[in-house]
Design a protein around this motif. Structure first.
Motif, PDB file in Angstrom:
ATOM      1  N   ASN A   9      54.009  22.382  35.624  1.00  0.00           N
ATOM      2  CA  ASN A   9      53.964  22.325  34.312  1.00  0.00           C
ATOM      3  C   ASN A   9      54.459  21.221  33.622  1.00  0.00           C
ATOM      4  O   ASN A   9      54.706  20.979  32.390  1.00  0.00           O
ATOM      5  N   ALA A  10      55.028  20.273  34.217  1.00  0.00           N
ATOM      6  CA  ALA A  10      55.707  18.824  33.583  1.00  0.00           C
ATOM      7  C   ALA A  10      54.752  18.374  33.099  1.00  0.00           C
ATOM      8  O   ALA A  10      53.647  18.214  33.396  1.00  0.00           O
ATOM      9  N   ARG A  11      55.024  17.509  31.843  1.00  0.00           N
ATOM     10  CA  ARG A  11      54.083  16.698  31.024  1.00  0.00           C
ATOM     11  C   ARG A  11      53.898  15.548  31.693  1.00  0.00           C
ATOM     12  O   ARG A  11      54.768  14.743  31.933  1.00  0.00           O
ATOM     13  N   PRO A  12      52.404  15.223  31.870  1.00  0.00           N
ATOM     14  CA  PRO A  12      52.123  13.975  32.599  1.00  0.00           C
ATOM     15  C   PRO A  12      52.148  12.892  31.575  1.00  0.00           C
ATOM     16  O   PRO A  12      52.354  13.102  30.268  1.00  0.00           O
ATOM     17  N   ALA A  13      52.480  11.536  32.147  1.00  0.00           N
ATOM     18  CA  ALA A  13      52.403  10.406  31.541  1.00  0.00           C
ATOM     19  C   ALA A  13      51.382  10.277  30.739  1.00  0.00           C
ATOM     20  O   ALA A  13      50.319  10.711  31.420  1.00  0.00           O
TER      21      ALA A  13
END
Length: 283
Positions: A9-13
């Motif tokens: 769920n981490a926001r991609p660059a």
């Protein structure tokens, strides 16, 4: 498990991963995409049939499409525009990555006795095999917005190289107003989207992100099957007319006309999309 879900769920660059070609080359997904293209009642992969008819009529009238006029449709899909433009007499070339869609388009042309040249090629790196130049180049269904900045620059270089003097590039884009309706969310479901992503059992994780300063959204799909994990990223850049005009001008286009849609409607700043006609200078 917590660490794995956190990473998932981490926001991609921004634009860190671009997966657009995979949507059109995967056998199962391309079949589902073709079915969506051919459904005349929904605006999903293609516009509704009634609107496509209006677009074609406007193109024919505005650009004098007839015998001898050379038209290229970038991302032509199953021939929804190339076929009627060929009926109007134009010399038409369609480009697409999907062999399945091109096969359908070719069968339509053959059934009507039309001559349409179809090329399975990436329009970002397209170099016409015959060195042809065109009077009109199309990119419909807001494909331009799915490209990262370097992809958009590459596309515009390619279009400029293939347009004849005084030729026109017609495209539509998502508008800045549409970003207001994008909500960040996380969704999980078995066989997400009714089996769209695979003909095998799978689990899908869908995250939507907003990148405010860049005016970009991302829909990221993580698809887990037995022995296989795939990621699909659908980036969308939302434009103002000035922002789109600046990109077209930087690429060497001259006059840019902003329209409400591909059927020549009036521009509405509150609408979710708009269209543009960019012309080259005459030799």
């Amino acid at each position: 498990m917590f660490a794995a879900l956190s990473a998932l769920n981490a926001r991609p660059a921004l634009y860190s991963r671009v997966t657009t070609p995979e949507l059109w080359t995967d056998p199962h997904i391309s079949a589902r995409m073709l079915a969506a293209h051919l459904d005349p009642s929904v605006d999903l992969s293609s516009y509704r049939a009634e609107f496509i008819e209006r677009v074609v009529a406007w193109l024919v009238g505005r650009f004098g499409v007839r015998a001898g006029v050379r038209v290229a449709d970038l991302g032509c899909g199953p021939g929804l525009y190339t076929t009627p433009l060929a009926r109007a007499g134009a010399d038409v070339t369609g480009l697409d990555l999907s062999a399945r869609s091109l096969g359908h388009a070719g069968s339509l042309a053959r059934a009507e006795g039309l001559t349409v040249r179809y090329l399975r090629q990436d329009y970002l790196t397209w170099r016409d095999p015959d060195g042809a130049r065109y009077d009109l180049v199309l990119m419909v269904m807001r494909d331009y917005c799915a490209l990262p900045p370097d992809g958009r620059r590459a596309l515009l270089r390619t279009v400029r190289q293939h347009l004849d003097g005084g030729g026109s590039f017609v495209l539509d884009v998502d508008s800045a107003a549409a970003l207001a309706d994008v909500r960040e969310r996380a969704v999980y479901a078995p066989s997400m989207m009714d089996g769209f992503w695979s003909d095998r059992p799978y689990f899908g994780f869908h995250n939507t992100y907003r990148y405010e300063s860049a005016r970009v959204s991302l829909d990221k799909y993580e698809i887990f099957e037995a022995g296989r994990h795939r990621t699909f990223c659908n980036w969308v850049r939302y434009f103002t007319p000035d922002e789109l005009g600046a990109e077209l001008a930087e690429a060497g286009f001259g006059a840019v006309e902003i329209l409400g849609d591909l059927a020549g409607g009036a521009y509405d700043a509150g609408a979710p999309s708009f269209a543009a006609v960019a012309t080259t200078g005459r030799r």
